[in-house]
Design a protein around this motif. Sequence first.
Motif, PDB file in Angstrom:
ATOM      1  N   GLY A  15       0.846  -1.184   0.000  1.00 49.02           N
ATOM      2  CA  GLY A  15       0.000   0.000   0.000  1.00 49.02           C
ATOM      3  C   GLY A  15       0.880   1.231   0.000  1.00 49.02           C
ATOM      4  O   GLY A  15       2.103   1.149   0.050  1.00 49.02           O
ATOM      5  N   THR A  16       0.268   2.403  -0.079  1.00 47.12           N
ATOM      6  CA  THR A  16       1.055   3.627  -0.186  1.00 47.12           C
ATOM      7  C   THR A  16       1.335   4.285   1.154  1.00 47.12           C
ATOM      8  O   THR A  16       2.343   4.950   1.308  1.00 47.12           O
ATOM      9  CB  THR A  16       0.334   4.633  -1.102  1.00 47.12           C
ATOM     10  OG1 THR A  16      -0.968   4.869  -0.565  1.00 47.12           O
ATOM     11  CG2 THR A  16       0.221   4.099  -2.513  1.00 47.12           C
ATOM     12  N   VAL A  17       0.457   4.111   2.132  1.00 51.26           N
ATOM     13  CA  VAL A  17       0.639   4.732   3.442  1.00 51.26           C
ATOM     14  C   VAL A  17       0.290   3.708   4.514  1.00 51.26           C
ATOM     15  O   VAL A  17      -0.743   3.052   4.439  1.00 51.26           O
ATOM     16  CB  VAL A  17      -0.280   5.970   3.609  1.00 51.26           C
ATOM     17  CG1 VAL A  17      -0.126   6.562   4.995  1.00 51.26           C
ATOM     18  CG2 VAL A  17       0.023   7.021   2.547  1.00 51.26           C
ATOM     19  N   ILE A  18       1.155   3.587   5.500  1.00 54.62           N
ATOM     20  CA  ILE A  18       0.881   2.703   6.628  1.00 54.62           C
ATOM     21  C   ILE A  18       0.320   3.567   7.755  1.00 54.62           C
ATOM     22  O   ILE A  18       0.976   4.510   8.202  1.00 54.62           O
ATOM     23  CB  ILE A  18       2.160   1.980   7.102  1.00 54.62           C
ATOM     24  CG1 ILE A  18       2.729   1.127   5.987  1.00 54.62           C
ATOM     25  CG2 ILE A  18       1.873   1.153   8.349  1.00 54.62           C
ATOM     26  CD1 ILE A  18       4.116   0.575   6.283  1.00 54.62           C
ATOM     27  N   ILE A  19      -0.872   3.240   8.185  1.00 53.72           N
ATOM     28  CA  ILE A  19      -1.508   3.920   9.310  1.00 53.72           C
ATOM     29  C   ILE A  19      -1.802   2.858  10.362  1.00 53.72           C
ATOM     30  O   ILE A  19      -2.409   1.841  10.066  1.00 53.72           O
ATOM     31  CB  ILE A  19      -2.841   4.597   8.898  1.00 53.72           C
ATOM     32  CG1 ILE A  19      -2.649   5.558   7.722  1.00 53.72           C
ATOM     33  CG2 ILE A  19      -3.494   5.263  10.107  1.00 53.72           C
ATOM     34  CD1 ILE A  19      -1.834   6.788   8.046  1.00 53.72           C
ATOM     35  N   ARG A  20      -1.338   3.112  11.587  1.00 53.68           N
ATOM     36  CA  ARG A  20      -1.560   2.143  12.657  1.00 53.68           C
ATOM     37  C   ARG A  20      -1.651   2.917  13.969  1.00 53.68           C
ATOM     38  O   ARG A  20      -0.897   3.867  14.169  1.00 53.68           O
ATOM     39  CB  ARG A  20      -0.394   1.152  12.698  1.00 53.68           C
ATOM     40  CG  ARG A  20      -0.577  -0.007  13.628  1.00 53.68           C
ATOM     41  CD  ARG A  20       0.476  -1.098  13.404  1.00 53.68           C
ATOM     42  NE  ARG A  20       0.266  -1.772  12.140  1.00 53.68           N
ATOM     43  CZ  ARG A  20       1.158  -1.788  11.137  1.00 53.68           C
ATOM     44  NH1 ARG A  20       2.322  -1.180  11.261  1.00 53.68           N
ATOM     45  NH2 ARG A  20       0.884  -2.427  10.023  1.00 53.68           N
ATOM     46  N   THR A  21      -2.530   2.523  14.858  1.00 52.85           N
ATOM     47  CA  THR A  21      -2.674   3.190  16.146  1.00 52.85           C
ATOM     48  C   THR A  21      -2.239   2.261  17.276  1.00 52.85           C
ATOM     49  O   THR A  21      -2.193   1.040  17.106  1.00 52.85           O
ATOM     50  CB  THR A  21      -4.138   3.606  16.389  1.00 52.85           C
ATOM     51  OG1 THR A  21      -4.930   2.427  16.553  1.00 52.85           O
ATOM     52  CG2 THR A  21      -4.676   4.461  15.244  1.00 52.85           C
ATOM     53  N   LEU A  22      -1.948   2.866  18.434  1.00 50.96           N
ATOM     54  CA  LEU A  22      -1.621   2.050  19.607  1.00 50.96           C
ATOM     55  C   LEU A  22      -2.783   1.134  19.964  1.00 50.96           C
ATOM     56  O   LEU A  22      -2.569   0.003  20.386  1.00 50.96           O
ATOM     57  CB  LEU A  22      -1.281   2.936  20.806  1.00 50.96           C
ATOM     58  CG  LEU A  22       0.141   3.468  20.864  1.00 50.96           C
ATOM     59  CD1 LEU A  22       0.314   4.355  22.096  1.00 50.96           C
ATOM     60  CD2 LEU A  22       1.159   2.352  20.884  1.00 50.96           C
TER      61      LEU A  22
END
Length: 144
Positions: A15-22
């Motif tokens: 994918g183009t952007v990795i978004i992850r939260t705690l």
Amino acid sequence: MPRRAVYDEHETEVGTVIIRTLDEVEGSDRDVAGEGWRSRRLLLRRDGVGFSLHDTTVAAGSELNLQYKHHLEACYLLAGEADLTDLATGERHELRPGSMYALDQHDRHTLRVRSDLHLVCVFNPALTGGETHDADGSFPPPSD
């Protein structure tokens, strides 16, 4: 809505952007703890960015003898106070919020925590996820 992680056959996130939260990391295989510390690993080797990124806490009163023989580490202290001692030289450094330290020579060191620490840590090469410290305070070497 958060992006769902998708991995290719090499366990690399695509994918183009990795978004992850705690919140997504907590309680998963990316949430690793040992005696006095907890590391929530936001980026790992399988994410394919070349380093791992960790939200780390260390409890007051902890004394960790560490040496990352196979990794380089840099940490930025968000909260808490500690002393870091370079065991090769005996030099002691006081750490407080806003301090950064980099262990760029696989330095053998002791971290003595005076008040609960909250750090952001980066490792190169990236950790794979479940590593904990060996008896000598290091992580195992990366495997291919």
